[in-house]
Design a protein around this motif. Structure first.
Motif, short mmCIF file in Angstrom:
data_model
loop_
_atom_site.label_atom_id
_atom_site.label_comp_id
_atom_site.label_asym_id
_atom_site.label_seq_id
_atom_site.Cartn_x
_atom_site.Cartn_y
_atom_site.Cartn_z
N MET A 83 0.86 -1.19 0.00
CA MET A 83 0.00 0.00 0.00
C MET A 83 0.89 1.24 0.00
SD MET A 83 -2.94 -1.19 2.69
CE MET A 83 -1.86 -1.08 4.10
N ASN A 84 0.82 2.01 -1.07
CA ASN A 84 1.59 3.23 -1.20
C ASN A 84 0.66 4.44 -1.25
OD1 ASN A 84 3.95 1.65 -1.43
ND2 ASN A 84 3.74 1.53 -3.64
N SER A 85 1.23 5.61 -1.04
CA SER A 85 0.47 6.86 -1.10
C SER A 85 -0.80 6.77 -0.26
CB SER A 85 0.12 7.20 -2.56
OG SER A 85 1.29 7.31 -3.34
N LEU A 86 -0.63 6.30 0.95
CA LEU A 86 -1.80 6.07 1.82
C LEU A 86 -2.50 7.38 2.16
CD1 LEU A 86 -0.28 3.27 3.99
CD2 LEU A 86 -2.46 3.11 2.77
N LYS A 87 -3.81 7.26 2.29
CA LYS A 87 -4.67 8.41 2.61
C LYS A 87 -5.42 8.13 3.91
CE LYS A 87 -5.55 9.05 -2.35
NZ LYS A 87 -6.61 9.12 -3.40
N PRO A 88 -5.86 9.15 4.59
CA PRO A 88 -6.63 8.91 5.83
C PRO A 88 -7.86 8.04 5.58
CG PRO A 88 -5.92 11.19 5.75
CD PRO A 88 -5.53 10.58 4.44
N GLU A 89 -8.45 8.14 4.40
CA GLU A 89 -9.64 7.32 4.11
C GLU A 89 -9.31 5.85 3.90
OE1 GLU A 89 -8.70 10.15 2.59
OE2 GLU A 89 -9.15 10.10 0.43
N ASP A 90 -8.03 5.49 3.89
CA ASP A 90 -7.63 4.08 3.84
C ASP A 90 -7.65 3.44 5.23
OD1 ASP A 90 -5.17 5.01 1.42
OD2 ASP A 90 -7.08 4.00 1.04
N THR A 91 -7.88 4.24 6.26
CA THR A 91 -7.93 3.72 7.62
C THR A 91 -9.05 2.71 7.76
OG1 THR A 91 -6.99 5.73 8.59
CG2 THR A 91 -8.32 4.33 10.03
N ALA A 92 -8.70 1.51 8.22
CA ALA A 92 -9.67 0.43 8.34
C ALA A 92 -8.97 -0.79 8.92
CB ALA A 92 -10.26 0.08 6.97
N VAL A 93 -9.78 -1.78 9.25
CA VAL A 93 -9.24 -3.11 9.53
C VAL A 93 -9.20 -3.86 8.20
CG1 VAL A 93 -9.56 -5.28 10.75
CG2 VAL A 93 -10.15 -3.12 11.87
N TYR A 94 -8.05 -4.41 7.89
CA TYR A 94 -7.85 -5.11 6.62
C TYR A 94 -7.87 -6.62 6.85
CZ TYR A 94 -6.78 -0.81 4.16
OH TYR A 94 -6.87 0.42 3.57
N TYR A 95 -8.66 -7.30 6.02
CA TYR A 95 -8.82 -8.74 6.13
C TYR A 95 -8.36 -9.42 4.85
CZ TYR A 95 -12.11 -7.44 9.84
OH TYR A 95 -12.70 -6.91 10.96
N CYS A 96 -7.69 -10.55 4.99
CA CYS A 96 -7.44 -11.36 3.81
C CYS A 96 -8.41 -12.54 3.81
CB CYS A 96 -6.00 -11.82 3.71
SG CYS A 96 -5.52 -13.10 4.86
N ALA A 97 -8.63 -13.06 2.63
CA ALA A 97 -9.61 -14.13 2.46
C ALA A 97 -9.16 -15.06 1.35
CB ALA A 97 -10.98 -13.53 2.13
N ALA A 98 -9.58 -16.31 1.45
CA ALA A 98 -9.25 -17.33 0.46
C ALA A 98 -10.53 -17.95 -0.08
CB ALA A 98 -8.37 -18.41 1.08
N GLY A 99 -10.57 -18.17 -1.37
CA GLY A 99 -11.75 -18.75 -1.97
C GLY A 99 -11.45 -19.38 -3.32
N ARG A 100 -12.49 -19.82 -3.98
CA ARG A 100 -12.32 -20.54 -5.25
C ARG A 100 -12.26 -19.63 -6.45
NH1 ARG A 100 -9.90 -25.22 -4.36
NH2 ARG A 100 -10.98 -26.45 -2.78
N LEU A 101 -12.77 -18.40 -6.29
CA LEU A 101 -12.88 -17.52 -7.44
C LEU A 101 -12.47 -16.12 -7.04
CD1 LEU A 101 -13.83 -17.28 -10.39
CD2 LEU A 101 -16.09 -16.68 -9.50
N ALA A 102 -11.48 -15.56 -7.73
CA ALA A 102 -11.05 -14.20 -7.45
C ALA A 102 -12.12 -13.21 -7.89
CB ALA A 102 -9.75 -13.90 -8.16
N GLY A 103 -12.31 -12.18 -7.12
CA GLY A 103 -13.30 -11.18 -7.48
C GLY A 103 -13.62 -10.30 -6.32
N SER A 104 -14.57 -9.41 -6.52
CA SER A 104 -14.89 -8.40 -5.52
C SER A 104 -15.99 -8.81 -4.56
CB SER A 104 -15.29 -7.10 -6.23
OG SER A 104 -16.44 -7.32 -7.03
N GLU A 105 -16.65 -9.92 -4.83
CA GLU A 105 -17.75 -10.33 -3.97
C GLU A 105 -17.23 -11.13 -2.79
OE1 GLU A 105 -20.46 -8.31 -6.02
OE2 GLU A 105 -20.94 -9.54 -4.28
N SER A 106 -17.60 -10.72 -1.59
CA SER A 106 -17.14 -11.43 -0.41
C SER A 106 -17.67 -12.86 -0.36
CB SER A 106 -17.54 -10.67 0.86
OG SER A 106 -18.95 -10.52 0.94
N ASN A 107 -18.79 -13.11 -1.01
CA ASN A 107 -19.34 -14.47 -1.04
C ASN A 107 -18.44 -15.44 -1.80
OD1 ASN A 107 -21.55 -13.69 0.43
ND2 ASN A 107 -22.87 -13.40 -1.36
N ASN A 108 -17.49 -14.92 -2.59
CA ASN A 108 -16.56 -15.79 -3.30
C ASN A 108 -15.58 -16.48 -2.36
OD1 ASN A 108 -17.71 -14.93 -5.66
ND2 ASN A 108 -15.96 -13.71 -6.34
#
Length: 122
Positions: A83-108
């Motif tokens: 993560m470069n050029s971080l902004k205050p709006e990047d403040t959050a808890v970051y989670y990694c996840a593993a699944g069968r299909l890459a994509g933006s849906e958390s259900n994956n």
């Protein structure tokens, strides 16, 4: 079962950089697509980035495109989020996840880590 442990979070000034790591155990992550999500206080969890099992395909949220880079080292069973050029709006808890299909849906994604806090000060 796959266990995921995130690390590398912390406090950084705006414009700074952090590299998050997600170490997997239990089963090789080489068979899984991996993703990073984040959740800020009072907001829903949102997609950040994803990578296919081979590493050939990557996906990013528009808000982080050009600033964040997802990568993986299957030999080390680890996924990274630079993560470069971080902004205050990047403040959050970051989670990694593993699944069968890459994509933006958390259900994956089937398996989730416990998260690591990233705080960006202005």
């Amino acid at each position: 079962q796959v266990q995921l442990v995130e690390s590398g979070g912390g406090l950084v000034q705006a414009g700074g950089s952090l590299r998050l790591s997600c170490a997997a155990s239990g089963r090789p992550v080489s068979s899984y697509a991996m993703g990073w999500f984040r959740q800020a206080p009072g907001k829903e969890r949102e997609f950040v980035a994803a990578i296919s099992w081979s590493g050939s395909y990557t996906y990013y949220a528009d808000s982080v495109k050009g600033r964040f880079t997802i990568s993986r080292d299957n030999a080390k069973n680890t996924v990274y989020l630079q993560m470069n050029s971080l902004k205050p709006e990047d403040t959050a808890v970051y989670y990694c996840a593993a699944g069968r299909l890459a994509g933006s849906e958390s259900n994956n994604y089937t398996y989730w880590g416990q998260g690591t806090q990233v705080t960006v000060s202005s």
